[in-house]
Design a protein around this motif. Structure first.
Motif, PDB file in Angstrom:
ATOM      1  N   ARG A 353       0.842  -1.199   0.000  1.00 41.51           N
ATOM      2  CA  ARG A 353       0.000   0.000   0.000  1.00 41.51           C
ATOM      3  C   ARG A 353       0.878   1.250   0.000  1.00 41.51           C
ATOM      4  NH1 ARG A 353      -5.149   1.819  -0.972  1.00 41.51           N
ATOM      5  NH2 ARG A 353      -5.525   3.710   0.194  1.00 41.51           N
ATOM      6  N   SER A 354       0.805   2.038  -1.063  1.00 42.73           N
ATOM      7  CA  SER A 354       1.578   3.280  -1.124  1.00 42.73           C
ATOM      8  C   SER A 354       0.799   4.415  -0.465  1.00 42.73           C
ATOM      9  CB  SER A 354       1.896   3.653  -2.579  1.00 42.73           C
ATOM     10  OG  SER A 354       0.728   4.094  -3.244  1.00 42.73           O
ATOM     11  N   VAL A 355       1.473   5.531  -0.236  1.00 40.26           N
ATOM     12  CA  VAL A 355       0.828   6.686   0.400  1.00 40.26           C
ATOM     13  C   VAL A 355      -0.325   7.209  -0.455  1.00 40.26           C
ATOM     14  CG1 VAL A 355       1.197   9.072   1.155  1.00 40.26           C
ATOM     15  CG2 VAL A 355       2.905   7.330   1.687  1.00 40.26           C
ATOM     16  N   THR A 356      -0.158   7.176  -1.773  1.00 45.68           N
ATOM     17  CA  THR A 356      -1.172   7.722  -2.683  1.00 45.68           C
ATOM     18  C   THR A 356      -2.199   6.690  -3.137  1.00 45.68           C
ATOM     19  OG1 THR A 356       0.135   7.220  -4.657  1.00 45.68           O
ATOM     20  CG2 THR A 356       0.506   9.375  -3.586  1.00 45.68           C
ATOM     21  N   GLY A 357      -1.918   5.407  -2.899  1.00 45.94           N
ATOM     22  CA  GLY A 357      -2.762   4.360  -3.457  1.00 45.94           C
ATOM     23  C   GLY A 357      -2.436   4.032  -4.899  1.00 45.94           C
ATOM     24  N   LEU A 358      -1.369   4.643  -5.442  1.00 46.62           N
ATOM     25  CA  LEU A 358      -0.936   4.404  -6.816  1.00 46.62           C
ATOM     26  C   LEU A 358       0.449   3.754  -6.819  1.00 46.62           C
ATOM     27  CD1 LEU A 358      -1.844   7.887  -8.336  1.00 46.62           C
ATOM     28  CD2 LEU A 358      -3.072   5.747  -8.756  1.00 46.62           C
ATOM     29  N   PRO A 359       0.750   2.930  -7.839  1.00 50.37           N
ATOM     30  CA  PRO A 359       2.109   2.410  -7.963  1.00 50.37           C
ATOM     31  C   PRO A 359       3.062   3.506  -8.409  1.00 50.37           C
ATOM     32  CG  PRO A 359       0.853   1.815  -9.891  1.00 50.37           C
ATOM     33  CD  PRO A 359      -0.109   2.484  -8.940  1.00 50.37           C
ATOM     34  N   PHE A 360       4.338   3.244  -8.228  1.00 49.12           N
ATOM     35  CA  PHE A 360       5.358   4.189  -8.676  1.00 49.12           C
ATOM     36  C   PHE A 360       6.525   3.416  -9.276  1.00 49.12           C
ATOM     37  CE2 PHE A 360       5.558   3.445  -4.119  1.00 49.12           C
ATOM     38  CZ  PHE A 360       6.848   2.979  -3.927  1.00 49.12           C
ATOM     39  N   PHE A 455      -7.529   9.732   6.646  1.00 46.45           N
ATOM     40  CA  PHE A 455      -6.136   9.440   6.273  1.00 46.45           C
ATOM     41  C   PHE A 455      -6.076   8.312   5.251  1.00 46.45           C
ATOM     42  CE2 PHE A 455      -5.319  11.545  10.377  1.00 46.45           C
ATOM     43  CZ  PHE A 455      -4.300  12.413   9.993  1.00 46.45           C
ATOM     44  N   ALA A 456      -6.939   7.317   5.392  1.00 42.97           N
ATOM     45  CA  ALA A 456      -6.968   6.216   4.427  1.00 42.97           C
ATOM     46  C   ALA A 456      -7.808   6.571   3.214  1.00 42.97           C
ATOM     47  CB  ALA A 456      -7.526   4.957   5.087  1.00 42.97           C
ATOM     48  N   ALA A 457      -8.893   7.310   3.430  1.00 44.83           N
ATOM     49  CA  ALA A 457      -9.811   7.623   2.327  1.00 44.83           C
ATOM     50  C   ALA A 457      -9.151   8.491   1.264  1.00 44.83           C
ATOM     51  CB  ALA A 457     -11.049   8.327   2.873  1.00 44.83           C
ATOM     52  N   ALA A 458      -8.125   9.249   1.650  1.00 46.97           N
ATOM     53  CA  ALA A 458      -7.477  10.159   0.706  1.00 46.97           C
ATOM     54  C   ALA A 458      -6.899   9.424  -0.494  1.00 46.97           C
ATOM     55  CB  ALA A 458      -6.376  10.949   1.422  1.00 46.97           C
ATOM     56  N   ALA A 459      -6.532   8.174  -0.296  1.00 48.12           N
ATOM     57  CA  ALA A 459      -5.930   7.413  -1.390  1.00 48.12           C
ATOM     58  C   ALA A 459      -6.955   6.567  -2.143  1.00 48.12           C
ATOM     59  CB  ALA A 459      -4.823   6.508  -0.846  1.00 48.12           C
ATOM     60  N   GLY A 460      -8.217   6.664  -1.806  1.00 46.79           N
ATOM     61  CA  GLY A 460      -9.264   5.979  -2.563  1.00 46.79           C
ATOM     62  C   GLY A 460      -9.511   4.589  -2.072  1.00 46.79           C
ATOM     63  N   LYS A 461     -10.362   3.871  -2.831  1.00 44.58           N
ATOM     64  CA  LYS A 461     -10.726   2.494  -2.476  1.00 44.58           C
ATOM     65  C   LYS A 461      -9.475   1.642  -2.382  1.00 44.58           C
ATOM     66  CE  LYS A 461     -15.217   2.592  -4.832  1.00 44.58           C
ATOM     67  NZ  LYS A 461     -16.162   2.062  -3.889  1.00 44.58           N
ATOM     68  N   ALA A 462      -9.466   0.719  -1.426  1.00 45.48           N
ATOM     69  CA  ALA A 462      -8.249  -0.057  -1.182  1.00 45.48           C
ATOM     70  C   ALA A 462      -8.491  -1.548  -1.311  1.00 45.48           C
ATOM     71  CB  ALA A 462      -7.736   0.240   0.231  1.00 45.48           C
ATOM     72  N   ASP A 463      -7.489  -2.253  -1.859  1.00 45.26           N
ATOM     73  CA  ASP A 463      -7.395  -3.698  -1.756  1.00 45.26           C
ATOM     74  C   ASP A 463      -8.582  -4.423  -2.370  1.00 45.26           C
ATOM     75  OD1 ASP A 463      -6.099  -2.723   1.191  1.00 45.26           O
ATOM     76  OD2 ASP A 463      -4.877  -3.937  -0.115  1.00 45.26           O
ATOM     77  N   LYS A 464      -8.561  -4.549  -3.677  1.00 50.81           N
ATOM     78  CA  LYS A 464      -9.689  -5.208  -4.315  1.00 50.81           C
ATOM     79  C   LYS A 464      -9.330  -6.025  -5.537  1.00 50.81           C
ATOM     80  CE  LYS A 464     -10.487  -0.679  -6.315  1.00 50.81           C
ATOM     81  NZ  LYS A 464      -9.429  -0.016  -5.574  1.00 50.81           N
ATOM     82  N   GLY A 465      -8.085  -6.253  -5.794  1.00 49.87           N
ATOM     83  CA  GLY A 465      -7.876  -7.092  -6.960  1.00 49.87           C
ATOM     84  C   GLY A 465      -6.507  -7.171  -7.424  1.00 49.87           C
TER      85      GLY A 465
END
Length: 465
Positions: A353-360, A455-465
């Motif tokens: 899980r990254s800070v932004t919810g996006l890969p880098f 704090f978690a919602a800022a990065a969007g939906k998490a962990d689904k696939g």
């Protein structure tokens, strides 16, 4: 040997090919890829497609697909729901491009399966983003409006009766449907990628862990029984990167996503109406997600349960889910008709899980020849195809929209050091649980829990696939 999660066990049973032997001597390669999951295999395949003469060697510490690629939820989703994060970080033009590319990748995975005869149970049947309590209603409206403004909206709001029929459950109170999503059997997809990579001439050694990396030209990858001298290196280790390279230790938090799958009940699926491969996600922060399988099962998962201290790979990640009871309760709430259906398996696994919810992605060597990509944040099935395009473009030294993208600038944020990260993760997780429990019961959550959940919602939906 660790327990094989359901998808991978099923795929290995159907895969009659012999394992690739461990590396037993020193060797040279144009490109060495470390990691035999989606990211590493897509990169290998794309490199050979673009330059068939390139000598590509891939090593995997276990068997291909043993990590997240063989145990995820099988939901191939676009980045539409992440639009606000993309726009905030990269601007409107790049955000629009990435949403379009993320949808294209879902189509491209299907085209790949068709071209190479990969039976990955790929079904382009779309996705439903739903609300399962009153507090969630309207949660998707603002991002849909932004997508619409920019001409990239594939979602349409459906009448509640249609949503409940498509999703097979009366628990849903509203829903937006997009055709730009698919479901897959993730173990079959990763083993299919492995077969195609071998057919294209990729050299491969399974059960071959990287024990060290010496930067330089060539770079040297150490393994237990041989060294690889490579002109270029791709590190496609995902959650394992944080332990292997200290500079990345704070770039991700390792958190589980937990899943169960039922025994086959195709007639019961017909009765409840869940008859397509549509993927369904509610509007929680740590979402429930589910879809059926062609042989008549329901797979249901939930993210955000077990957090690892210091990015460690916990033994529980290779065991049945410790949250099996919670998953079974959720299954019964969504599908009362399935409450007594036996559960075939539960499992979990580490998500980076990254800070932004996006890969880098980026380049980490002074010599300019070591590339990496990770941080898919529990949503990698579709985006790993984009990761393959990014990493193959970087390796080949191309000048294209992928190599010019700000996605290749490395981590876009860091978590606090331990023990603050771990304790903070538990604090936020527990606040989210209390908030959503209150909302499920029609109560107003505590103000502090709402603030912590952001704090978690800022990065969007998490962990689904």
């Amino acid at each position: 040997m660790p327990m094989r999660p359901f998808w991978l066990a099923q795929a290995l049973e159907a895969d009659t090919s012999a394992p690739c032997v461990p590396l037993a001597q020193d060797t040279d390669a144009d490109v060495c890829i470390v990691g035999g999951g989606y990211t590493g295999l897509w990169t290998a395949v794309m490199l050979k497609q673009q330059d068939p003469g390139l000598d590509v060697l891939l090593i995997e510490a276990d068997v291909c697909g043993a990590g997240a690629s063989g145990r995820n939820g099988g939901c191939a989703l676009s980045w539409s729901a992440k639009y606000f994060t993309l726009e905030r970080l990269f601007g409107v033009e790049e955000a629009v491009r990435l949403v379009k590319e993320s949808e294209h990748s879902i189509q491209a995975i299907g085209a790949f399966c068709e071209q190479y005869g990969v039976d990955a149970d790929y079904r382009l049947d779309g996705t439903l983003y739903t609300a399962t309590n009153r507090a969630q209603c309207g949660a998707t409206d603002s991002v849909i409006a932004a997508l619409e403004r920019n001409g990239i909206n594939s979602f349409s709001k459906r009448p509640v009766a249609d949503v409940q029929r498509m999703a097979g459950s009366s628990k849903h109170l509203e829903g937006w449907f997009s055709p730009a999503a698919a479901s897959v059997q993730p173990g079959k997809l990763v083993r299919g990628l492995r077969r195609v990579a071998l057919q294209l001439g990729v050299r491969m050694h399974e059960n071959t862990a990287m024990t060290g990396l010496e930067e330089g030209r060539p770079a040297v990858i150490r393994t237990p029984h041989g060294r690889i001298r490579a002109k270029r290196v791709v590190l496609a280790m995902n959650a394992w990167m944080a332990r292997a390279f200290p500079q990345f230790e704070r770039s991700v938090a390792i958190v589980s996503s937990d899943m169960l799958i039922t025994e086959p009940r195709p007639e019961l699926l017909k009765t409840i109406g869940l008859t397509t491969g549509v993927t369904v996600l509610d509007s929680r922060i740590f979402v429930h997600y589910y879809h059926n399988t062609p042989d008549g099962r329901i797979m249901l998962g939930k993210g955000g349960n077990t957090f690892a201290y210091g990015g460690r790979m916990l033994p529980v990640f290779d065991q049945p889910s410790p949250y099996a009871g919670l998953l079974q309760k959720s299954l019964a709430q969504f599908f009362p008709a399935f409450a007594q259906v036996p559960v075939a398996a539960t499992w979990n696994g580490p998500s980076d899980r990254s800070v932004t919810g996006l890969p880098f992605f980026g380049q980490m060597s002074a010599s300019g020849n070591v590339f990496y990509g990770f941080g898919y944040s529990g949503s990698g099935v579709g985006p790993c195809h984009m990761g393959g395009q990014i990493l193959s473009s970087l390796v080949l030294g191309l000048d294209n929209p992928w190599t010019r993208s700000p996605l290749v600038n490395g981590p876009l944020g860091y978590f606090p050091p331990e023990p603050i990260r771990y304790l903070g993760s538990l604090l936020v997780r527990n606040a989210i649980r209390r908030k959503e429990r209150a909302e499920d019961h029609g109560r107003r959550p505590r103000h502090l829990d709402v603030r912590l959940a952001k704090f978690a919602a800022a990065a969007g939906k998490a962990d689904k696939g």
